[in-house]
Design a protein around this motif. Structure first.
Motif, PDB file in Angstrom:
ATOM      1  N   GLY A 137     -14.381 -59.429 -56.204  1.00  0.00           N
ATOM      2  CA  GLY A 137     -15.103 -58.221 -55.829  1.00  0.00           C
ATOM      3  C   GLY A 137     -14.414 -57.458 -54.719  1.00  0.00           C
ATOM      4  O   GLY A 137     -13.212 -57.588 -54.493  1.00  0.00           O
ATOM      5  N   GLU A 138     -15.210 -56.673 -54.023  1.00  0.00           N
ATOM      6  CA  GLU A 138     -14.670 -55.790 -52.992  1.00  0.00           C
ATOM      7  C   GLU A 138     -14.011 -56.570 -51.852  1.00  0.00           C
ATOM      8  O   GLU A 138     -12.984 -56.147 -51.311  1.00  0.00           O
ATOM      9  CB  GLU A 138     -15.739 -54.839 -52.462  1.00  0.00           C
ATOM     10  CG  GLU A 138     -16.890 -55.482 -51.724  1.00  0.00           C
ATOM     11  CD  GLU A 138     -17.996 -56.033 -52.613  1.00  0.00           C
ATOM     12  OE1 GLU A 138     -19.005 -56.479 -52.038  1.00  0.00           O
ATOM     13  OE2 GLU A 138     -17.878 -56.035 -53.857  1.00  0.00           O
ATOM     14  N   MET A 139     -14.561 -57.728 -51.492  1.00  0.00           N
ATOM     15  CA  MET A 139     -13.952 -58.523 -50.423  1.00  0.00           C
ATOM     16  C   MET A 139     -12.586 -59.038 -50.869  1.00  0.00           C
ATOM     17  O   MET A 139     -11.641 -59.056 -50.073  1.00  0.00           O
ATOM     18  CB  MET A 139     -14.869 -59.680 -50.018  1.00  0.00           C
ATOM     19  CG  MET A 139     -14.351 -60.453 -48.823  1.00  0.00           C
ATOM     20  SD  MET A 139     -14.172 -59.470 -47.316  1.00  0.00           S
ATOM     21  CE  MET A 139     -15.857 -59.400 -46.761  1.00  0.00           C
ATOM     22  N   GLY A 140     -12.457 -59.419 -52.115  1.00  0.00           N
ATOM     23  CA  GLY A 140     -11.169 -59.864 -52.632  1.00  0.00           C
ATOM     24  C   GLY A 140     -10.116 -58.770 -52.593  1.00  0.00           C
ATOM     25  O   GLY A 140      -8.954 -59.024 -52.275  1.00  0.00           O
ATOM     26  N   VAL A 141     -10.526 -57.551 -52.908  1.00  0.00           N
ATOM     27  CA  VAL A 141      -9.598 -56.415 -52.861  1.00  0.00           C
ATOM     28  C   VAL A 141      -9.124 -56.191 -51.425  1.00  0.00           C
ATOM     29  O   VAL A 141      -7.942 -55.942 -51.174  1.00  0.00           O
ATOM     30  CB  VAL A 141     -10.260 -55.136 -53.427  1.00  0.00           C
ATOM     31  CG1 VAL A 141      -9.403 -53.905 -53.170  1.00  0.00           C
ATOM     32  CG2 VAL A 141     -10.537 -55.297 -54.914  1.00  0.00           C
ATOM     33  N   MET A 142     -10.050 -56.294 -50.472  1.00  0.00           N
ATOM     34  CA  MET A 142      -9.745 -55.933 -49.093  1.00  0.00           C
ATOM     35  C   MET A 142      -9.038 -57.035 -48.299  1.00  0.00           C
ATOM     36  O   MET A 142      -8.116 -56.751 -47.545  1.00  0.00           O
ATOM     37  CB  MET A 142     -11.036 -55.540 -48.361  1.00  0.00           C
ATOM     38  CG  MET A 142     -11.784 -54.358 -48.942  1.00  0.00           C
ATOM     39  SD  MET A 142     -10.921 -52.781 -48.861  1.00  0.00           S
ATOM     40  CE  MET A 142     -10.860 -52.494 -47.110  1.00  0.00           C
ATOM     41  N   VAL A 143      -9.452 -58.280 -48.468  1.00  0.00           N
ATOM     42  CA  VAL A 143      -9.032 -59.332 -47.539  1.00  0.00           C
ATOM     43  C   VAL A 143      -7.567 -59.738 -47.687  1.00  0.00           C
ATOM     44  O   VAL A 143      -6.908 -60.046 -46.690  1.00  0.00           O
ATOM     45  CB  VAL A 143      -9.976 -60.553 -47.608  1.00  0.00           C
ATOM     46  CG1 VAL A 143      -9.721 -61.393 -48.847  1.00  0.00           C
ATOM     47  CG2 VAL A 143      -9.883 -61.376 -46.352  1.00  0.00           C
ATOM     48  N   ASP A 144      -7.026 -59.742 -48.887  1.00  0.00           N
ATOM     49  CA  ASP A 144      -5.628 -60.163 -49.039  1.00  0.00           C
ATOM     50  C   ASP A 144      -4.684 -59.212 -48.308  1.00  0.00           C
ATOM     51  O   ASP A 144      -3.680 -59.633 -47.745  1.00  0.00           O
ATOM     52  CB  ASP A 144      -5.245 -60.325 -50.512  1.00  0.00           C
ATOM     53  CG  ASP A 144      -5.250 -59.034 -51.284  1.00  0.00           C
ATOM     54  OD1 ASP A 144      -6.235 -58.281 -51.192  1.00  0.00           O
ATOM     55  OD2 ASP A 144      -4.264 -58.779 -52.006  1.00  0.00           O
ATOM     56  N   ASP A 145      -5.025 -57.937 -48.259  1.00  0.00           N
ATOM     57  CA  ASP A 145      -4.173 -56.979 -47.550  1.00  0.00           C
ATOM     58  C   ASP A 145      -4.241 -57.187 -46.035  1.00  0.00           C
ATOM     59  O   ASP A 145      -3.252 -56.956 -45.335  1.00  0.00           O
ATOM     60  CB  ASP A 145      -4.587 -55.548 -47.897  1.00  0.00           C
ATOM     61  CG  ASP A 145      -4.149 -55.171 -49.294  1.00  0.00           C
ATOM     62  OD1 ASP A 145      -3.546 -54.114 -49.447  1.00  0.00           O
ATOM     63  OD2 ASP A 145      -4.405 -55.934 -50.241  1.00  0.00           O
ATOM     64  N   MET A 146      -5.389 -57.632 -45.537  1.00  0.00           N
ATOM     65  CA  MET A 146      -5.496 -57.882 -44.104  1.00  0.00           C
ATOM     66  C   MET A 146      -4.604 -59.060 -43.698  1.00  0.00           C
ATOM     67  O   MET A 146      -3.992 -59.034 -42.631  1.00  0.00           O
ATOM     68  CB  MET A 146      -6.956 -58.119 -43.712  1.00  0.00           C
ATOM     69  CG  MET A 146      -7.882 -56.954 -44.052  1.00  0.00           C
ATOM     70  SD  MET A 146      -7.302 -55.326 -43.500  1.00  0.00           S
ATOM     71  CE  MET A 146      -7.740 -55.403 -41.780  1.00  0.00           C
ATOM     72  N   VAL A 147      -4.507 -60.063 -44.546  1.00  0.00           N
ATOM     73  CA  VAL A 147      -3.608 -61.186 -44.260  1.00  0.00           C
ATOM     74  C   VAL A 147      -2.150 -60.713 -44.355  1.00  0.00           C
ATOM     75  O   VAL A 147      -1.322 -61.083 -43.512  1.00  0.00           O
ATOM     76  CB  VAL A 147      -3.880 -62.384 -45.194  1.00  0.00           C
ATOM     77  CG1 VAL A 147      -2.891 -63.522 -44.930  1.00  0.00           C
ATOM     78  CG2 VAL A 147      -5.313 -62.875 -45.024  1.00  0.00           C
ATOM     79  N   ALA A 148      -1.844 -59.879 -45.330  1.00  0.00           N
ATOM     80  CA  ALA A 148      -0.495 -59.310 -45.425  1.00  0.00           C
ATOM     81  C   ALA A 148      -0.175 -58.508 -44.164  1.00  0.00           C
ATOM     82  O   ALA A 148       0.971 -58.510 -43.691  1.00  0.00           O
ATOM     83  CB  ALA A 148      -0.365 -58.440 -46.673  1.00  0.00           C
ATOM     84  N   ALA A 149      -1.174 -57.846 -43.603  1.00  0.00           N
ATOM     85  CA  ALA A 149      -0.974 -57.084 -42.360  1.00  0.00           C
ATOM     86  C   ALA A 149      -0.605 -58.008 -41.204  1.00  0.00           C
ATOM     87  O   ALA A 149       0.285 -57.690 -40.404  1.00  0.00           O
ATOM     88  CB  ALA A 149      -2.234 -56.286 -42.025  1.00  0.00           C
ATOM     89  N   ILE A 150      -1.257 -59.163 -41.125  1.00  0.00           N
ATOM     90  CA  ILE A 150      -0.941 -60.118 -40.054  1.00  0.00           C
ATOM     91  C   ILE A 150       0.496 -60.604 -40.193  1.00  0.00           C
ATOM     92  O   ILE A 150       1.245 -60.663 -39.216  1.00  0.00           O
ATOM     93  CB  ILE A 150      -1.950 -61.285 -40.056  1.00  0.00           C
ATOM     94  CG1 ILE A 150      -3.335 -60.754 -39.671  1.00  0.00           C
ATOM     95  CG2 ILE A 150      -1.497 -62.407 -39.123  1.00  0.00           C
ATOM     96  CD1 ILE A 150      -4.477 -61.711 -39.935  1.00  0.00           C
ATOM     97  N   TYR A 151       0.909 -60.913 -41.420  1.00  0.00           N
ATOM     98  CA  TYR A 151       2.301 -61.307 -41.656  1.00  0.00           C
ATOM     99  C   TYR A 151       3.258 -60.182 -41.249  1.00  0.00           C
ATOM    100  O   TYR A 151       4.298 -60.425 -40.648  1.00  0.00           O
ATOM    101  CB  TYR A 151       2.517 -61.635 -43.129  1.00  0.00           C
ATOM    102  CG  TYR A 151       2.065 -62.996 -43.583  1.00  0.00           C
ATOM    103  CD1 TYR A 151       1.070 -63.705 -42.919  1.00  0.00           C
ATOM    104  CD2 TYR A 151       2.626 -63.585 -44.697  1.00  0.00           C
ATOM    105  CE1 TYR A 151       0.655 -64.954 -43.359  1.00  0.00           C
ATOM    106  CE2 TYR A 151       2.223 -64.836 -45.145  1.00  0.00           C
ATOM    107  CZ  TYR A 151       1.240 -65.504 -44.464  1.00  0.00           C
ATOM    108  OH  TYR A 151       0.840 -66.739 -44.900  1.00  0.00           O
ATOM    109  N   ALA A 152       2.903 -58.949 -41.605  1.00  0.00           N
ATOM    110  CA  ALA A 152       3.756 -57.796 -41.291  1.00  0.00           C
ATOM    111  C   ALA A 152       3.879 -57.602 -39.780  1.00  0.00           C
ATOM    112  O   ALA A 152       4.963 -57.272 -39.282  1.00  0.00           O
ATOM    113  CB  ALA A 152       3.207 -56.533 -41.949  1.00  0.00           C
ATOM    114  N   ILE A 153       2.786 -57.788 -39.062  1.00  0.00           N
ATOM    115  CA  ILE A 153       2.816 -57.648 -37.600  1.00  0.00           C
ATOM    116  C   ILE A 153       3.782 -58.668 -37.001  1.00  0.00           C
ATOM    117  O   ILE A 153       4.639 -58.323 -36.182  1.00  0.00           O
ATOM    118  CB  ILE A 153       1.394 -57.823 -37.010  1.00  0.00           C
ATOM    119  CG1 ILE A 153       0.508 -56.635 -37.395  1.00  0.00           C
ATOM    120  CG2 ILE A 153       1.454 -57.997 -35.491  1.00  0.00           C
ATOM    121  CD1 ILE A 153      -0.980 -56.872 -37.188  1.00  0.00           C
TER     122      ILE A 153
END
Length: 166
Positions: A137-153
């Motif tokens: 659902g919507e949490m699945g769409v959103m949360v993986d990108d937030m983890v990718a953001a942490i890796y990117a930082i």
């Protein structure tokens, strides 16, 4: 519809706030690579927030985009019948704004953040791919990108230190 634009689900129209938020003003409707277009739009839209408001304003913007993204993505998924529509890019926006909040507001820092975020968002190293598969659902769409953001930082910080200590 043009081969450069994704058609909207029949129940939605461009002026609908669900579409405006989910596709970040239509940037996610561009083809190919809607996630890259959405991330690029996020950088340009976030630049004035970062310069005028600093990391606190950028962090608040990321949280607001995340929460608005949950709302809009839930409705977009329901209208489209697709559990992860590629034209929904508010997840990229929230994540890129998190990256921008953690980096100095300079073109080089944001370029590094952009490149690393897209790399990790596409590559999906552990645990990103697992999150994408397990969280629906919507949490699945959103949360993986937030983890990718942490890796990117982390990657942008390391690359920045390497660039400026040589």
């Amino acid at each position: 519809m043009s081969r450069f634009l994704t058609p909207l689900p029949k129940e939605l129209h461009f002026a609908d706030p669900v579409v405006t938020i989910a596709t970040f003003g239509g940037s996610g409707l561009l083809r190919p690579a809607p996630g890259t277009w959405g991330t690029l739009a996020a950088v340009f839209a976030g630049w004035p927030i970062a310069v005028l408001g600093g990391p606190v304003a950028m962090s608040v913007a990321a949280v607001v985009a995340f929460l608005a993204g949950l709302w809009a993505t839930e409705r977009y998924i329901a209208a489209s019948g697709n559990q992860d529509p590629s034209e929904v890019v508010i997840d990229e926006v929230a994540a890129m704004w998190l990256v921008m909040a953690a980096l100095p507001p300079t073109p080089l820092a944001y370029l590094l953040g952009f490149v690393f975020f897209r790399l990790f968002d596409i590559w999906k190293p552990w645990p990103i791919r697992g999150l994408e598969r397990r969280v629906k659902g919507e949490m699945g769409v959103m949360v993986d990108d937030m983890v990718a953001a942490i890796y990117a930082i982390i990657a942008a910080w390391v690359a920045g230190m390497a660039l400026f200590t040589v």
